[in-house]
Write a protein that holds these residues in place. Sequence first.
Motif, short mmCIF file in Angstrom:
data_model
loop_
_atom_site.label_atom_id
_atom_site.label_comp_id
_atom_site.label_asym_id
_atom_site.label_seq_id
_atom_site.Cartn_x
_atom_site.Cartn_y
_atom_site.Cartn_z
N LEU A 2 1.13 -1.66 -0.05
CA LEU A 2 0.01 -0.05 -0.56
C LEU A 2 0.86 1.03 -0.59
O LEU A 2 1.94 1.34 0.97
N MET A 3 0.70 2.22 -0.97
CA MET A 3 1.32 3.40 -0.82
C MET A 3 0.36 4.61 -0.24
O MET A 3 -0.82 4.90 -0.61
N LEU A 4 0.46 5.45 0.06
CA LEU A 4 -0.01 6.55 0.85
C LEU A 4 0.30 8.05 -0.15
O LEU A 4 1.91 7.59 0.08
N THR A 5 -0.38 8.86 -0.04
CA THR A 5 -0.73 10.38 -0.86
C THR A 5 -0.19 11.02 0.14
O THR A 5 0.29 10.87 1.56
N PRO A 6 0.75 12.17 0.02
CA PRO A 6 1.22 13.16 1.07
C PRO A 6 0.06 13.65 1.48
O PRO A 6 -0.45 13.96 3.11
N THR A 7 -1.75 13.82 1.05
CA THR A 7 -2.73 14.11 1.52
C THR A 7 -2.78 13.26 2.59
O THR A 7 -3.19 13.56 3.80
N THR A 54 5.10 2.75 8.37
CA THR A 54 5.44 3.71 8.55
C THR A 54 6.14 4.69 7.16
O THR A 54 6.62 4.76 6.26
N ALA A 55 5.51 5.90 7.48
CA ALA A 55 5.76 7.40 6.40
C ALA A 55 5.51 8.66 6.71
O ALA A 55 4.39 8.76 7.44
N GLU A 56 6.78 9.62 6.74
CA GLU A 56 6.33 10.99 7.28
C GLU A 56 5.64 10.92 9.21
O GLU A 56 5.82 11.81 8.94
N GLY A 57 5.79 9.67 9.19
CA GLY A 57 5.24 10.29 10.53
C GLY A 57 4.16 9.78 10.87
O GLY A 57 3.54 9.60 11.95
N SER A 58 3.39 9.09 9.97
CA SER A 58 2.17 8.46 10.05
C SER A 58 2.48 7.35 10.12
O SER A 58 3.32 6.39 9.48
N ARG A 59 1.43 6.23 10.43
CA ARG A 59 1.56 4.48 11.13
C ARG A 59 0.13 4.15 10.73
O ARG A 59 -0.94 4.31 11.27
N VAL A 60 0.05 3.48 9.68
CA VAL A 60 -1.13 2.38 9.19
C VAL A 60 -0.78 1.50 9.53
O VAL A 60 0.17 0.44 9.16
N PHE A 61 -1.70 0.70 10.32
CA PHE A 61 -1.75 -0.92 10.62
C PHE A 61 -2.83 -1.86 9.57
O PHE A 61 -4.08 -1.14 9.74
N LEU A 75 -3.10 5.08 -1.10
CA LEU A 75 -4.45 5.52 -0.22
C LEU A 75 -4.83 6.85 -0.17
O LEU A 75 -3.95 7.56 -0.40
N ASP A 76 -5.78 7.26 -1.02
CA ASP A 76 -5.58 9.14 -0.64
C ASP A 76 -6.57 10.01 -0.25
O ASP A 76 -7.46 8.75 1.07
N THR A 77 -6.95 10.95 -0.43
CA THR A 77 -8.18 11.74 0.77
C THR A 77 -9.26 12.24 0.02
O THR A 77 -9.14 12.84 -1.59
N GLY A 78 -10.55 12.07 -0.05
CA GLY A 78 -11.24 13.19 -1.01
C GLY A 78 -12.43 13.26 -0.13
O GLY A 78 -12.25 13.54 1.43
N GLY A 85 -14.65 15.01 3.90
CA GLY A 85 -13.44 13.83 4.49
C GLY A 85 -13.34 12.80 4.68
O GLY A 85 -14.02 11.99 5.21
N THR A 86 -13.50 12.39 3.62
CA THR A 86 -12.48 10.72 3.65
C THR A 86 -11.91 10.08 3.01
O THR A 86 -10.94 10.70 2.40
N PHE A 87 -11.34 8.79 3.53
CA PHE A 87 -9.90 7.75 2.58
C PHE A 87 -10.41 7.40 1.19
O PHE A 87 -12.21 7.28 1.47
N VAL A 88 -9.29 7.38 0.36
CA VAL A 88 -9.99 6.94 -0.59
C VAL A 88 -8.87 5.86 -1.47
O VAL A 88 -7.69 6.19 -1.24
#
Length: 99
Positions: A2-7, A54-61, A75-78, A85-88
């Motif tokens: 899984l990749m996370l966008t900056p937002t 972990t990415a730039e101080g965020s953690r996802v389990f 994983l993005d936001t929208g 606001g929601t995750f996309v």
Amino acid sequence: MLMLTPTAIEAVRSITSTDGMPQDAGLRIFTADGAETLQLAVAAAPAEQDQVLTAEGSRVFLDQEAAAYLDDKILDTGLDPNGQGTFVVAPQAQENPGD
């Protein structure tokens, strides 16, 4: 993986850094009771079998089922239809072998 966008990274950091949350808290993405629907919760720590991103101080389990499903996703936001606001989740762009 899984990749996370900056937002998304910023949203996870914001959600998990509220007052009273442990420093190692994260956003947990999981399935419950064999359901095919992903669920989200703020967690103080990962569950025993969770994959930790972990990415730039965020953690996802991610539990095992969520990790398998989200392996090739972003994983993005929208905003939902109500403007909240929601995750996309979106597919990762496929690389062309000829490029």
